[in-house]
Design an enzyme around this catalytic site. Sequence first.
Site, short mmCIF file in Angstrom:
data_model
loop_
_atom_site.label_atom_id
_atom_site.label_comp_id
_atom_site.label_asym_id
_atom_site.label_seq_id
_atom_site.Cartn_x
_atom_site.Cartn_y
_atom_site.Cartn_z
CG ASN A 161 -0.38 -0.18 2.51
OD1 ASN A 161 0.77 -0.58 2.62
ND2 ASN A 161 -1.14 0.12 3.55
CD GLU A 260 2.52 0.13 10.32
OE1 GLU A 260 1.31 -0.21 10.42
OE2 GLU A 260 3.03 0.57 9.29
CB CYS A 294 -2.14 0.11 8.71
SG CYS A 294 -0.68 1.16 8.60
CD GLU A 391 -6.13 -3.03 9.11
OE1 GLU A 391 -5.61 -1.92 8.96
OE2 GLU A 391 -5.55 -4.11 8.91
CD GLU A 468 8.86 1.24 10.36
OE1 GLU A 468 9.35 0.13 10.06
OE2 GLU A 468 7.93 1.77 9.71
#
Length: 493
Positions: A161, A260, A294, A391, A468
């Site tokens: 993505n 993640e 996400c 999701e 990150e």
Amino acid sequence: MSAALDLQDKDLLRTEAFIGGAWVAADKGKSFAVLSPANGSELVGVADCGVAETRRAIEAADGAGPAWAALTGKERGQVLRRWFDLITQHQEDLARIMTAEQGKPLAEARGEIAYGAGFVEWAAEEAKRVYGDVVPPFRKGARTLVLKQPLGVVAAITPWNFPSAMITRKCAPALATGCTLVIKPAEQTPLSALALAVLAERAGLPPGALNIVTAHDPAPVGAELTGNPRVRKVSFTGSTEVGKLLMRQAADGVKKMSLELGGNAPFIVFDDADLPRAVEGVLASKFRNAGQTCVCANRIYVQAGIYDAFAAALGKAMQALKTGPGDVPDVHIGPLIDDAAIRKVETLVEDAKKQGGKVTAGGARHALGGLFYEPTLIEGAHGAMRLAHEEIFGPVAALFRFGDEAEVIALANDTEYGLAAYFYTRDLGRAFRVAEALEAGIVAVNEGVFSTETAPFGGVKQSGFGREGSHYGTDEFVNVKYVLMGGIDGEPA
């Protein structure tokens, strides 16, 4: 060749893997097709690598590690700065490659290239600042030193993505600290990764410091990356299910990990919110990349006092969203990534309708056909619907009604995930209370977009761990070594 791949620098379109500084075909000569989500056509065939190629990439990274780590931070930073400059100079070509293989609108792709380049720029500057400490002595004649040293070989497994930014977000800080890498990009979007490697090579990154292994079947490659003893860290962005599998595989080697993973972001609109600003925030959060992020707003909670007004305003704003191929001007929403993605969206919408949800906009595949889905608004959503717990990963906004602050905090935290959360209020006290109460690694107050290289990105609960971006992300790639130096109070020779 697709019009989207009509590049100024045609050398950026590579189909081989990048191992040990060489562009190589798969050992068995196999390749797999990279398809356009916009029309299903084959863009190119890319090397289909397996365990043997992955092992050689790890060996190359391991071999390049000592010399790369021995450079000063300034020297590594200079290479990264050249990489940043080249990414910036080739922004348009990189964006076109991304749009072709991933489907997002070209304007969004350009934005991702700039965003991803920011991590390289940050790391280039930060390479000189990986500081240790001198701790006050705990006894006479001794000194306590704390050193930060590179972990070694890092395996990075990245998603489709954000096929450029998720690579630079992992690679740049790892390289800055003196680590070397093997990257397994998503099988849907390998071209963006390979193009970045072309520019890294031009920037002067030494052979073996950065390796790209492309593969149609990620399982054997992932098993080698997690099982090979030369790999000391695994960084993964993707689903919680796969993240758990990688954790199990990496456990025997006690490897350091950053994960993640999935999200189920609440987006809360209180009665006192700036309503137009909140609508803008939903549009930015929910419909970016066709809802395939996400950190998308997955559950939109609107307080009862403004629920109807907010629903009407959002529905009106959604009418202006244009759906189409990413290389068509003024498109806001491109195709979903594949058949499985659009089928999942369809099942979630149908479940919501069966559970009493009212579709007030969209609700079906777009007239364009293929992988295009209409921007959809569902009112009357509630906790029994699947989309309250899964999701959505599509352009579907579901509105939930709530009564008071305590209720919505409980609802927002009622999930196994904890990546991002959003809320809108003009009450300063509430802003602090709710930000502290929400169980998420990232909270945005009165904002719909928060990503930046200068702040830590990551989740809690089953959304993963590690960070990150920022200096917190840089610290993920170092070992902290304690050195005790004694005998300092002896007589001079």
